[in-house]
Design an enzyme around this catalytic site. Structure first.
Site, mmCIF file in Angstrom:
data_model
loop_
_atom_site.group_PDB
_atom_site.id
_atom_site.type_symbol
_atom_site.label_atom_id
_atom_site.label_comp_id
_atom_site.label_asym_id
_atom_site.label_seq_id
_atom_site.Cartn_x
_atom_site.Cartn_y
_atom_site.Cartn_z
ATOM 1 N N ILE A 160 1.876 -2.035 3.464
ATOM 2 C CA ILE A 160 1.886 -1.039 2.420
ATOM 3 C C ILE A 160 2.593 -0.356 3.254
ATOM 4 O O ILE A 160 3.735 -0.504 4.552
ATOM 5 C CB ILE A 160 0.935 0.271 3.303
ATOM 6 C CG1 ILE A 160 -0.237 -0.713 2.928
ATOM 7 C CG2 ILE A 160 0.870 1.350 2.831
ATOM 8 C CD1 ILE A 160 -1.111 -0.142 1.272
ATOM 9 N N CYS A 161 3.457 0.758 2.110
ATOM 10 C CA CYS A 161 4.850 1.287 2.766
ATOM 11 C C CYS A 161 4.937 2.696 3.819
ATOM 12 O O CYS A 161 5.064 3.349 3.441
ATOM 13 C CB CYS A 161 5.700 1.351 1.154
ATOM 14 S SG CYS A 161 5.827 0.588 0.371
ATOM 15 N N GLU A 162 4.302 2.577 4.841
ATOM 16 C CA GLU A 162 4.570 2.856 5.543
ATOM 17 C C GLU A 162 4.894 2.261 7.562
ATOM 18 O O GLU A 162 4.626 1.364 6.929
ATOM 19 C CB GLU A 162 3.741 3.486 6.246
ATOM 20 C CG GLU A 162 2.702 4.343 5.331
ATOM 21 C CD GLU A 162 3.712 6.005 4.995
ATOM 22 O OE1 GLU A 162 3.733 6.176 6.430
ATOM 23 O OE2 GLU A 162 3.507 6.560 3.668
ATOM 24 N N ASN B 215 -1.342 3.317 -2.001
ATOM 25 C CA ASN B 215 -0.511 3.068 -2.627
ATOM 26 C C ASN B 215 -0.971 2.103 -4.067
ATOM 27 O O ASN B 215 -0.777 0.713 -4.297
ATOM 28 C CB ASN B 215 0.465 1.499 -1.386
ATOM 29 C CG ASN B 215 1.394 1.781 -0.601
ATOM 30 O OD1 ASN B 215 2.178 1.118 -0.480
ATOM 31 N ND2 ASN B 215 1.001 3.292 -0.460
#
Ligand code: PLP
Length: 397
Positions: free
Chosen positions: A328-330, A365
């Site tokens: 995930i983009c975190e 996402n």
């Protein structure tokens, strides 16, 4: 739980072929362990209401329904799930600090076992509906005892600065008010937090309850849930028997003479379930290795929400690392782990995944919710199918 040499076994079922065919990550529950836990709880002299929010998989709710038939809910959708699976009307306790009018009305119509009132404002709402529709219902009073459960600040619920329950200062007003409202009060209700690993907060709580019960006695006393789970698989954590035996002894000591309700959630399924995932890449900076795997914070939010620890095991040994991340983009999409050895395409086992994992998962996402299977009588049974792309777009106009 899993033996791995050349073959991967889970509760005596060989999984190699299955894991090659199915989309990872996936949840695997152990039926035998679950039933074993159920028998522990059956032995208690308390009324056990299962806290649905910890795991609301329909298959598992059916098991609870067959064994216990009592549920603690925090939304009307949870109630609807239970009605869907149960032929007879089960016992329901409705908790939660933000029940809305339509939710309260449905509970009135169904005449559930108890609505647990968390504020003066809420009891007034309930009274308004009771008068308007000429229905009656039993209530319990959730009290905020201002006792720190000493767990994690995000899962402590019983101090003055938490939103839950009626403050002790306001209790008198409530009793005056109820002389007019005339609700039948079944008892007091407490839930001071989750992941309790020490008995001391409960000791404090029962001392307070004793004082309250000297003034006013009720048929029931609901002491909530919160029993901690051994996420680290070490020995020095309070065990189930010790915990409830101590509570039982305190109730005897104070001679409370009331029926005890407990609302356990986490303990029931947590350690009867693992997630199997796979590492995608091992990248590095100097001597630090980063393992990026398929399981993310969309599937399991607890580590990024609470800094919670989940044991991870790798089945294919390579570089030594404690840095595990999801896709995930975190930056907070990471898992806490001890150092273990891992390489590209290692199978990874994440432990203690049965509670507050699936129920907190989401589609961030645009990820699909993953498979859940249970190993039951030497067979693998799918109990939740992985979402399809159409689940992600169905509701758009
Ligand atoms: C969440 C909750 C529980 C269950 O707590 P666990 O820590 O999962 O045992 C019980 N009662 C209430 C009111 C809750 O909100």
């Amino acid at each position: 739980m899993i033996e791995y040499k050349k073959n991967i076994f889970f509760d005596k079922v060989k999984l190699n072929f299955f894991l090659e065919k199915i989309d990872l990550p996936l949840y695997i529950y152990n039926y035998k362990k679950i039933i074993f836990n159920f028998f522990f709880i059956k032995k208690l002299k308390f009324f056990f209401f299962y806290s649905v929010k910890s795991n609301d998989n329909i298959f598992l709710l059916k098991l609870i329904n067959n064994f216990f038939f009592k549920f603690d809910i925090v939304s009307i959708e949870e109630l609807k799930k239970i009605i869907l699976i149960s032929k007879k009307k089960p016992f329901i306790v409705f908790s939660g600090s933000g029940k809305n009018l339509s939710e309260i009305l449905i509970s009135l119509n169904l005449k559930i076992f108890s609505i647990n009132i968390e504020s003066i404002q809420e009891i007034l709402k309930l009274y308004y509906l009771k008068k308007k529709y000429k229905k009656n219902i039993n209530i319990m009073i959730r009290i905020n005892p201002n006792i720190d459960a000493k767990t994690h600040k995000k899962i402590t619920t019983g101090t003055n600065l938490n939103k839950f329950g009626i403050n002790l200062f306001h209790l008198k007003n409530l009793f005056y008010l109820n002389k007019i409202l005339k609700f039948n009060i079944l008892g007091y209700d407490f839930h001071i937090g989750s992941q309790l690993t020490k008995i001391n907060p409960l000791k404090k709580l029962l001392k307070l309850i004793n004082i309250l019960y000297i003034n006013k006695k009720y048929k029931y006393l609901d002491i909530g849930g919160g029993l901690g789970v051994n996420y680290y698989f070490n020995k020095n954590i309070i065990n189930f028997y010790k915990y409830y035996n101590q509570i039982y002894l305190l109730i005897k000591k104070y001679n409370l003479k009331t029926k005890i309700i407990i609302e356990i959630g986490r303990y029931i399924f947590c350690n009867s379930c693992v997630i199997i995932s796979k590492s995608n890449y091992i990248k590095f900076y100097k001597k630090i290795f980063f393992c990026i795997n398929k399981l993310g914070m969309n599937d399991v939010l607890r580590p990024s929400l609470y800094n919670s620890f989940h044991k991870i095991e790798s089945l294919n040994l390579g570089k030594n690392t404690s840095f595990f991340f999801g896709p995930i983009c975190e930056s907070s999409d990471k898992f806490l782990s001890k150092k273990i050895k891992v390489k590209n395409n290692s199978l990874l086992i994440f432990y203690s995944m049965g509670s507050y994992c699936k129920t907190m998962s989401n589609n961030y996402n645009s990820k699909k919710k993953i498979f859940e299977v249970i190993i039951c009588n030497n067979k693998i049974k799918i109990i939740f199918k992985k979402e399809k792309f159409k689940n992600l777009i169905n509701n758009y106009e």
